[in-house]
Write a protein that holds these residues in place. Structure first.
Motif, PDB file in Angstrom:
ATOM      1  N   CYS A   1       1.876  10.357   7.295  1.00  0.00           N
ATOM      2  CA  CYS A   1       2.368  10.406   8.681  1.00  0.00           C
ATOM      3  C   CYS A   1       3.731  11.097   8.750  1.00  0.00           C
ATOM      4  CB  CYS A   1       2.473   9.000   9.268  1.00  0.00           C
ATOM      5  SG  CYS A   1       0.876   8.210   9.523  1.00  0.00           S
ATOM      6  N   VAL A   2       4.559  10.851   7.731  1.00  0.00           N
ATOM      7  CA  VAL A   2       5.866  11.509   7.686  1.00  0.00           C
ATOM      8  C   VAL A   2       5.665  13.017   7.553  1.00  0.00           C
ATOM      9  CG1 VAL A   2       8.045  11.694   6.428  1.00  0.00           C
ATOM     10  CG2 VAL A   2       6.923   9.458   6.666  1.00  0.00           C
ATOM     11  N   ALA A   3       4.745  13.408   6.673  1.00  0.00           N
ATOM     12  CA  ALA A   3       4.467  14.838   6.480  1.00  0.00           C
ATOM     13  C   ALA A   3       3.973  15.470   7.780  1.00  0.00           C
ATOM     14  CB  ALA A   3       3.435  15.026   5.365  1.00  0.00           C
ATOM     15  N   GLN A   4       3.149  14.723   8.527  1.00  0.00           N
ATOM     16  CA  GLN A   4       2.629  15.245   9.796  1.00  0.00           C
ATOM     17  C   GLN A   4       3.758  15.473  10.805  1.00  0.00           C
ATOM     18  OE1 GLN A   4      -0.155  16.537   9.403  1.00  0.00           O
ATOM     19  NE2 GLN A   4      -1.775  15.277  10.312  1.00  0.00           N
ATOM     20  N   ALA A   5       4.716  14.566  10.839  1.00  0.00           N
ATOM     21  CA  ALA A   5       5.851  14.733  11.756  1.00  0.00           C
ATOM     22  C   ALA A   5       6.686  15.948  11.343  1.00  0.00           C
ATOM     23  CB  ALA A   5       6.710  13.472  11.773  1.00  0.00           C
ATOM     24  N   VAL A   6       6.874  16.115  10.036  1.00  0.00           N
ATOM     25  CA  VAL A   6       7.634  17.269   9.543  1.00  0.00           C
ATOM     26  C   VAL A   6       6.899  18.561   9.902  1.00  0.00           C
ATOM     27  CG1 VAL A   6       8.379  18.479   7.441  1.00  0.00           C
ATOM     28  CG2 VAL A   6       8.787  16.012   7.686  1.00  0.00           C
ATOM     29  N   ARG A   7       5.576  18.551   9.694  1.00  0.00           N
ATOM     30  CA  ARG A   7       4.772  19.728   9.997  1.00  0.00           C
ATOM     31  C   ARG A   7       4.899  20.075  11.485  1.00  0.00           C
ATOM     32  NH1 ARG A   7       0.311  17.979   7.512  1.00  0.00           N
ATOM     33  NH2 ARG A   7       0.867  18.933   5.541  1.00  0.00           N
ATOM     34  N   THR A   8       4.846  19.054  12.333  1.00  0.00           N
ATOM     35  CA  THR A   8       4.980  19.284  13.776  1.00  0.00           C
ATOM     36  C   THR A   8       6.359  19.857  14.091  1.00  0.00           C
ATOM     37  OG1 THR A   8       3.493  17.431  14.187  1.00  0.00           O
ATOM     38  CG2 THR A   8       4.829  18.173  16.052  1.00  0.00           C
ATOM     39  N   GLY A   9       7.382  19.296  13.453  1.00  0.00           N
ATOM     40  CA  GLY A   9       8.736  19.799  13.664  1.00  0.00           C
ATOM     41  C   GLY A   9       8.847  21.273  13.282  1.00  0.00           C
ATOM     42  N   LEU A  10       8.285  21.630  12.143  1.00  0.00           N
ATOM     43  CA  LEU A  10       8.352  23.033  11.705  1.00  0.00           C
ATOM     44  C   LEU A  10       7.600  23.921  12.691  1.00  0.00           C
ATOM     45  CD1 LEU A  10       7.825  22.614   7.829  1.00  0.00           C
ATOM     46  CD2 LEU A  10       9.973  23.070   9.045  1.00  0.00           C
ATOM     47  N   GLY A  11       6.477  23.413  13.212  1.00  0.00           N
ATOM     48  CA  GLY A  11       5.692  24.178  14.193  1.00  0.00           C
ATOM     49  C   GLY A  11       6.451  24.397  15.488  1.00  0.00           C
ATOM     50  N   LEU A  12       7.407  23.534  15.781  1.00  0.00           N
ATOM     51  CA  LEU A  12       8.215  23.684  16.997  1.00  0.00           C
ATOM     52  C   LEU A  12       9.584  24.278  16.657  1.00  0.00           C
ATOM     53  CD1 LEU A  12       7.346  20.339  18.862  1.00  0.00           C
ATOM     54  CD2 LEU A  12       6.167  22.536  18.929  1.00  0.00           C
ATOM     55  N   LYS A  13       9.642  24.947  15.508  1.00  0.00           N
ATOM     56  CA  LYS A  13      10.871  25.627  15.056  1.00  0.00           C
ATOM     57  C   LYS A  13      12.076  24.690  15.095  1.00  0.00           C
ATOM     58  CE  LYS A  13       8.407  29.577  15.840  1.00  0.00           C
ATOM     59  NZ  LYS A  13       7.246  29.476  14.969  1.00  0.00           N
ATOM     60  N   ALA A  14      11.833  23.462  14.711  1.00  0.00           N
ATOM     61  CA  ALA A  14      12.880  22.449  14.856  1.00  0.00           C
ATOM     62  C   ALA A  14      13.582  22.142  13.529  1.00  0.00           C
ATOM     63  CB  ALA A  14      12.283  21.162  15.421  1.00  0.00           C
ATOM     64  N   ALA A  15      14.759  21.558  13.659  1.00  0.00           N
ATOM     65  CA  ALA A  15      15.513  21.112  12.495  1.00  0.00           C
ATOM     66  C   ALA A  15      14.854  19.850  11.942  1.00  0.00           C
ATOM     67  CB  ALA A  15      16.943  20.803  12.918  1.00  0.00           C
ATOM     68  N   ILE A  16      14.707  19.775  10.619  1.00  0.00           N
ATOM     69  CA  ILE A  16      14.148  18.583   9.992  1.00  0.00           C
ATOM     70  C   ILE A  16      15.313  17.784   9.409  1.00  0.00           C
ATOM     71  CG2 ILE A  16      12.553  17.701   8.227  1.00  0.00           C
ATOM     72  CD1 ILE A  16      11.195  19.378  10.470  1.00  0.00           C
ATOM     73  N   ASN A  17      15.377  16.512   9.762  1.00  0.00           N
ATOM     74  CA  ASN A  17      16.458  15.665   9.242  1.00  0.00           C
ATOM     75  C   ASN A  17      16.028  15.012   7.930  1.00  0.00           C
ATOM     76  OD1 ASN A  17      18.118  16.252  11.455  1.00  0.00           O
ATOM     77  ND2 ASN A  17      17.098  14.682  12.690  1.00  0.00           N
ATOM     78  N   LEU A  18      16.707  15.369   6.860  1.00  0.00           N
ATOM     79  CA  LEU A  18      16.313  14.861   5.546  1.00  0.00           C
ATOM     80  C   LEU A  18      16.554  13.357   5.443  1.00  0.00           C
ATOM     81  CD1 LEU A  18      17.524  17.738   3.193  1.00  0.00           C
ATOM     82  CD2 LEU A  18      15.276  17.378   4.241  1.00  0.00           C
ATOM     83  N   ARG A  19      17.422  12.847   6.309  1.00  0.00           N
ATOM     84  CA  ARG A  19      17.634  11.401   6.338  1.00  0.00           C
ATOM     85  C   ARG A  19      17.395  10.913   7.763  1.00  0.00           C
ATOM     86  NH1 ARG A  19      20.870   7.446   3.333  1.00  0.00           N
ATOM     87  NH2 ARG A  19      21.480   5.819   4.787  1.00  0.00           N
ATOM     88  N   SER A  20      16.443   9.994   7.905  1.00  0.00           N
ATOM     89  CA  SER A  20      16.219   9.373   9.205  1.00  0.00           C
ATOM     90  C   SER A  20      16.086   7.873   8.962  1.00  0.00           C
ATOM     91  CB  SER A  20      14.957   9.934   9.881  1.00  0.00           C
ATOM     92  OG  SER A  20      13.804   9.676   9.117  1.00  0.00           O
ATOM     93  N   ALA A  21      15.981   7.101  10.043  1.00  0.00           N
ATOM     94  CA  ALA A  21      15.941   5.647   9.846  1.00  0.00           C
ATOM     95  C   ALA A  21      15.145   4.988  10.959  1.00  0.00           C
ATOM     96  CB  ALA A  21      17.355   5.090   9.816  1.00  0.00           C
ATOM     97  N   PHE A  22      14.573   3.834  10.628  1.00  0.00           N
ATOM     98  CA  PHE A  22      13.751   3.104  11.597  1.00  0.00           C
ATOM     99  C   PHE A  22      14.531   1.951  12.224  1.00  0.00           C
ATOM    100  CE2 PHE A  22      10.612   5.242   8.980  1.00  0.00           C
ATOM    101  CZ  PHE A  22       9.794   5.775   9.959  1.00  0.00           C
ATOM    102  N   ASP A  23      14.335   1.793  13.537  1.00  0.00           N
ATOM    103  CA  ASP A  23      15.009   0.735  14.284  1.00  0.00           C
ATOM    104  C   ASP A  23      13.971  -0.157  14.955  1.00  0.00           C
ATOM    105  OD1 ASP A  23      17.707   1.931  13.967  1.00  0.00           O
ATOM    106  OD2 ASP A  23      16.767   3.550  15.118  1.00  0.00           O
ATOM    107  N   ARG A  24      14.375  -1.376  15.211  1.00  0.00           N
ATOM    108  CA  ARG A  24      13.516  -2.285  15.961  1.00  0.00           C
ATOM    109  C   ARG A  24      13.881  -2.227  17.445  1.00  0.00           C
ATOM    110  NH1 ARG A  24      13.023  -7.868  12.429  1.00  0.00           N
ATOM    111  NH2 ARG A  24      11.977  -6.905  10.634  1.00  0.00           N
ATOM    112  N   LYS A  25      12.855  -2.027  18.280  1.00  0.00           N
ATOM    113  CA  LYS A  25      13.033  -2.043  19.725  1.00  0.00           C
ATOM    114  C   LYS A  25      12.382  -3.350  20.170  1.00  0.00           C
ATOM    115  CE  LYS A  25      11.704   0.735  23.760  1.00  0.00           C
ATOM    116  NZ  LYS A  25      11.022   1.978  24.189  1.00  0.00           N
ATOM    117  N   ASN A  26      13.215  -4.316  20.531  1.00  0.00           N
ATOM    118  CA  ASN A  26      12.704  -5.666  20.753  1.00  0.00           C
ATOM    119  C   ASN A  26      12.220  -5.904  22.181  1.00  0.00           C
ATOM    120  OD1 ASN A  26      13.559  -7.128  18.111  1.00  0.00           O
ATOM    121  ND2 ASN A  26      15.317  -5.896  18.733  1.00  0.00           N
TER     122      ASN A  26
END
Ligand code: ADP
Ligand code: MG
Length: 504
Positions: free
Chosen positions: A74-99
């Motif tokens: 799933c991470v690879a798919q998001a990266v692939r989508t980002g590259l397809g939209l000529k976007a910057a890929i963040n080598l460090r990202s993080a997950f948050d809880r939305k309560n």
């Protein structure tokens, strides 16, 4: 992006109010289900239409002590989508809880990426006609979990819940407010869908809810948007309302149109727009309030302690980049430049990735324009009529290519080719064998054709006299010969013989 190097931006949609003109400003948050067999943090299947609650891992059901484990694909798919939209890929990202509490969210929170999304700024070029396109900036793409489904209409006294969708990976693609009209909004979603389908990162099935959009709409007076562009100050724009969860291009357009008119009426009446979330009712064709900013949830976001920050390596991203397919804009430009197709035909052939693949198989080693004609006019025409697609086409690309080869070699005429296509459609088979076994070969034997021409001339002396006066009537003889030979006589040879005999 070859064909997009130069284009003019379309005029923004203007709605005339009682007291002046108004322009639309639209920003979209698109939720795209990641094409993946397993969920974002569990190994449960993402298969659609399964028995309710049959695709639920313990972690999806939030059983005590269960821990999420990130799905690398799933991470690879998001990266692939980002590259397809000529976007910057963040080598460090993080997950948050939305309560928040909701019956179809057993954890009591959604895991998302608020502060550090995996994909940063990118862009989408939205075609609005030949030479006209809008550049829509992408602000970010983050990964998050989908929720389950509450079912309220199965029992008068009870609600049910289906957790099959719970925990499925979504990409939330957030645009800048760069969209300036309802048609553009729909075209933007269509372009995103097209790119993701080429990339294989989202199947784009809107009916199943695999692609849906929250639509933010505001109105402003002419000139205000330009001031926002110059300064980056949102204060120049009007207050926005967000229309939630739209999963139809038609409804997106209708909802925006209605929402803009509602806002204009309020402002011109001396009122103020209250920032709120609204729902579109397709039956009534209007939006209604769901919740206002004041009653908005306080999600109490905080970094998910069960998940380490997501660190990926540039080399891994580069590997994904190296495996990127040709994207729709590039493919379209290549069809125009290398195969000599019109912009329009190239657009039709590249709209859906399956159609482009089919066409390329037909065009391989053949005349591109002829292949395009056959695919668009004969094949697509017939598929549309029968409600089929290239994947369910009775005639394969290899068979259609075979038909074109037979025309190119002079074995059959264009007219017979249509009969051959009909046989392939209904009975299947090998084009060359059918032509051979059913005697469909074009007659180029001048002697045989000449005999027919002579016979028809001899039988119609009155027509011959007329044709001698008016050479245009020669066409009648050509038609008779073609008819007599069952369309198999080579038309060029017939034309020449008829002209010679009548002229002589
Ligand atoms: P929030 O965090 O409240 O959801 P965001 O800044 O993430 O707000 O914006 C959400 C979406 O709304 C984005 O797609 C953005 O482009 C769009 N948007 C922001 N301001 C406006 C506006 N004035 N008019 C229309 N769309 C807007
Ligand atoms: Mg937002």
């Amino acid at each position: 992006m070859l064909d997009h190097l130069s284009y003019t931006a379309p005029e923004p949609k203007v709605i005339a109010g009682a007291k002046g003109d108004w322009e639309l400003v639209i920003g979209l948050e698109v939720h795209a289900q990641v094409a993946s067999n397993a969920k974002l943090f569990s190994g449960a299947s993402t298969g659609f239409g399964a028995e309710p609650n049959s695709h639920v891992a313990f972690v999806d059901a939030a059983m005590p002590g269960m821990l999420p484990v990130i799905n690398e694909f799933c991470v690879a798919q998001a990266v692939r989508t980002g590259l397809g939209l000529k976007a910057a890929i963040n080598l460090r990202s993080a997950f948050d809880r939305k309560n928040y509490f909701y019956p179809d969210l057993p954890q009591g929170y959604q895991i998302s990426q608020l502060y550090h999304p995996i994909v940063g700024e990118g862009e989408v070029i939205v075609d609005m006609g030949p030479g006209v396109a809008r550049r829509v900036r992408i602000e970010r793409i983050h990964l998050e979990q989908d929720a389950g489904k509450s079912i309220h209409d199965m029992d008068p006294n009870m609600s049910f819940v289906d957790l099959n969708r719970t925990g499925v990976a979504l990409m939330e693609i957030v645009s800048r407010p760069d969209i300036r009209g309802p048609e553009e909004a729909a075209a933007y979603v269509a372009k995103l869908r097209q790119i993701m389908r080429y990339l294989g990162t989202c199947d784009g099935n809107m009916q199943n809810g695999n692609l849906r959009a929250d639509v933010n709409v505001s109105v402003c007076q002419p000139g205000a948007y330009e001031r926002y562009q110059e300064t980056g100050d949102f204060g120049h724009l009007g207050t926005r309302c967000e229309i939630k969860n739209m999963n139809s291009m038609r409804f997106i357009q209708a909802a925006i149109e209605h929402e803009a008119r509602r806002q204009i009426a309020i402002i011109e009446d001396g009122g103020q727009i209250v920032q709120e979330t609204r729902l579109y009712d397709p039956d009534k064709g209007e939006t209604r309030s769901m919740r206002s900013k004041e009653e908005a949830h306080d999600y109490r976001y905080f970094p998910d302690p069960d998940l380490l920050p997501l660190e990926i390596e540039q080399a891994w991203v580069d590997g994904i980049g190296a495996g990127m397919p040709e994207l729709p804009d590039e493919k379209k430009a290549r069809f125009v430049k290398e195969l000599g197709l019109s912009e329009y035909d190239a657009g039709v052939l590249t709209a859906e990735v399956e159609n482009a693949d089919y066409f390329e198989a037909v065009a391989q080693g053949r005349d591109g324009k002829q292949a395009a004609n056959w695919v668009i006019n004969e094949l697509f025409g017939r598929l549309n009529k029968e409600g089929l697609s290239v994947e369910t086409s009775p005639v394969s690309a290899a068979q259609l290519g075979g038909v074109i080869d037979l025309i190119a070699s002079g074995a059959i005429s264009g007219k017979i080719a249509k009969d051959l296509f009909e046989i392939l459609w209904t009975e299947g088979g090998d084009p060359a064998e059918i032509v051979e076994s059913r005697g469909m070969k074009q007659v180029t034997d001048t002697g045989a054709i000449e005999a027919e021409v002579d016979r028809i001339i001899a039988e119609n002396p009155a027509q011959v006299e007329k044709a001698k006066q008016n050479p245009k009537l020669a066409g009648w003889f050509v038609g008779q010969v073609l008819k007599a030979t069952g369309g198999k006589a080579n038309p060029a040879v017939v034309n020449e013989l008829v002209a010679r005999k009548l002229g002589g």
